[in-house]
Design an enzyme around this catalytic site. Structure first.
Site, PDB file in Angstrom:
ATOM      1  N   GLU A  39       0.847  -1.195   0.000  1.00 33.18           N
ATOM      2  CA  GLU A  39       0.000   0.000   0.000  1.00 33.18           C
ATOM      3  C   GLU A  39       0.887   1.252   0.000  1.00 33.18           C
ATOM      4  OE1 GLU A  39      -2.388   1.544  -0.707  1.00 33.18           O
ATOM      5  OE2 GLU A  39      -3.961   1.701   0.810  1.00 33.18           O
ATOM      6  N   ASP A  40       0.384   2.331  -0.561  1.00 35.37           N
ATOM      7  CA  ASP A  40       1.197   3.558  -0.602  1.00 35.37           C
ATOM      8  C   ASP A  40       1.295   4.213   0.776  1.00 35.37           C
ATOM      9  OD1 ASP A  40      -1.472   4.353  -0.600  1.00 35.37           O
ATOM     10  OD2 ASP A  40      -1.288   5.737  -2.282  1.00 35.37           O
ATOM     11  N   ASP A  94      -3.191   6.248   6.430  1.00 37.51           N
ATOM     12  CA  ASP A  94      -3.490   7.573   6.976  1.00 37.51           C
ATOM     13  C   ASP A  94      -4.505   7.387   8.112  1.00 37.51           C
ATOM     14  OD1 ASP A  94      -3.800  10.366   7.167  1.00 37.51           O
ATOM     15  OD2 ASP A  94      -5.125  10.514   5.447  1.00 37.51           O
ATOM     16  N   PHE A 134       0.002  16.363   4.113  1.00 37.49           N
ATOM     17  CA  PHE A 134      -0.331  15.823   2.805  1.00 37.49           C
ATOM     18  C   PHE A 134       0.934  15.669   1.962  1.00 37.49           C
ATOM     19  CE2 PHE A 134      -1.803  15.690  -1.546  1.00 37.49           C
ATOM     20  CZ  PHE A 134      -2.741  14.671  -1.451  1.00 37.49           C
ATOM     21  N   ARG A 170       2.026  11.883  -9.850  1.00 36.36           N
ATOM     22  CA  ARG A 170       2.429  10.571  -9.352  1.00 36.36           C
ATOM     23  C   ARG A 170       3.841  10.173  -9.790  1.00 36.36           C
ATOM     24  NH1 ARG A 170      -2.050   7.690  -7.291  1.00 36.36           N
ATOM     25  NH2 ARG A 170      -4.047   8.244  -8.208  1.00 36.36           N
TER      26      ARG A 170
HETATM   27  P1  IMP Z   1      -6.869   6.087   4.746  1.00 35.11           P
HETATM   28  O1  IMP Z   1      -8.001   5.189   4.347  1.00 35.11           O
HETATM   29  O2  IMP Z   1      -7.335   7.361   5.358  1.00 35.11           O
HETATM   30  O3  IMP Z   1      -5.819   5.385   5.592  1.00 35.11           O
HETATM   31  O4  IMP Z   1      -6.187   6.584   3.441  1.00 35.11           O
HETATM   32  C1  IMP Z   1      -5.586   5.736   2.620  1.00 35.11           C
HETATM   33  C2  IMP Z   1      -5.536   6.228   1.209  1.00 35.11           C
HETATM   34  O5  IMP Z   1      -5.702   7.638   1.082  1.00 35.11           O
HETATM   35  C3  IMP Z   1      -4.163   5.906   0.697  1.00 35.11           C
HETATM   36  O6  IMP Z   1      -4.151   4.637   0.121  1.00 35.11           O
HETATM   37  C4  IMP Z   1      -3.914   7.022  -0.286  1.00 35.11           C
HETATM   38  O7  IMP Z   1      -4.379   6.638  -1.566  1.00 35.11           O
HETATM   39  C5  IMP Z   1      -4.715   8.184   0.217  1.00 35.11           C
HETATM   40  N1  IMP Z   1      -3.852   9.132   1.001  1.00 35.11           N
HETATM   41  C6  IMP Z   1      -3.753   9.238   2.338  1.00 35.11           C
HETATM   42  N2  IMP Z   1      -2.890  10.195   2.714  1.00 35.11           N
HETATM   43  C7  IMP Z   1      -2.412  10.719   1.556  1.00 35.11           C
HETATM   44  C8  IMP Z   1      -1.434  11.750   1.268  1.00 35.11           C
HETATM   45  O8  IMP Z   1      -0.829  12.389   2.147  1.00 35.11           O
HETATM   46  N3  IMP Z   1      -1.208  11.983  -0.053  1.00 35.11           N
HETATM   47  C9  IMP Z   1      -1.848  11.312  -1.058  1.00 35.11           C
HETATM   48  N4  IMP Z   1      -2.746  10.343  -0.828  1.00 35.11           N
HETATM   49  C10 IMP Z   1      -3.024  10.042   0.468  1.00 35.11           C
HETATM   50 MG    MG Z   2      -4.229   4.229  -1.986  1.00 29.98          MG
END
Ligand code: IMP
Ligand code: MG
Length: 181
Positions: free
Chosen positions: A103-104, A107, A156, A169
């Site tokens: 996973e990238d 958050d 971010f 990207r």
């Molecule tokens: P979560 O569900 O809030 O944990 O967010 C996960 C997804 O939100 C990640 O897989 C990313 O695609 C996107 N995301 C979260 N934080 C960032 C950021 O700082 N930059 C870009 N994409 C983000």
């Molecule tokens: Mg993602």
């Protein structure tokens, strides 16, 4: 490394490609060390993890392993929507296999939690998440990723696969949204 301007926002250099390469090697070594079977299946989460997955999977270098792709979407602009959608699912049989999700970024943890539930429904032997980035202070649900290349503050980020409204990207380095002075 210069600043990047996108849609009126400024992003400044945060993590260099050299540092990324170093931590990708470290995570790859940890994953290899912990593998219980010689044919684990890696699942890259599109779109954000494609670049990390390409580098990590090459560094892991296990010829008998597999890699495949799923797609989730949760973000709009610079904020997590809290709603997580699977846009493309799994076709492989992962029953009783060692699974590592690539996973990238983790958050709020909503995407990771949803993915764990979706994948566990197929009864894998084990399931772990390897994330490029983890924001520990943002985690609202679920657990931290088992592997993280970097723990970062709740800001971010973009580049090296991560986007801002689908843009930027393709950078070698990782950038952070500049705070307003
Ligand atoms: P979560 O569900 O809030 O944990 O967010 C996960 C997804 O939100 C990640 O897989 C990313 O695609 C996107 N995301 C979260 N934080 C960032 C950021 O700082 N930059 C870009 N994409 C983000
Ligand atoms: Mg993602």
């Amino acid at each position: 490394m210069a600043e990047i301007n996108i849609k009126g926002l400024t992003f400044e250099p945060f993590i260099s490609r050299e540092e990324i390469a170093k931590q990708v090697e470290r995570v790859a070594a940890e994953i290899k060390r912990d593998c219980l079977t010689k044919c684990p299946i890696f699942i890259c989460v599109l779109n954000g993890a494609f670049m990390f997955a390409a580098d990590l999977y090459r560094a892991i270098d296990m010829p008998e392993s597999e890699i495949t792709f799923i797609r989730y979407k949760s973000y709009e602009g610079t904020h997590s929507t809290g709603k997580v959608k699977q846009i493309m699912g799994l076709v492989e049989d992962i029953t009783d296999r060692e699974v590592i999700i690539i996973e990238d970024i983790v958050d709020t943890g909503h995407t990771a939690l949803q993915m764990r539930a979706d994948i566990m429904a197929y009864n894998p032997k084990s399931l772990k998440i390897a994330a490029l980035l983890f924001k520990p202070d943002s985690l609202q649900v679920g657990q931290p990723p088992e592997y993280a290349a970097f723990n970062i503050p709740s800001k971010f980020i973009l580049g090296y696969g991560l986007d801002f409204d689908e843009l930027a990207r393709g950078t070698h380095d990782i950038y952070v949204l500049k705070s307003k002075e």
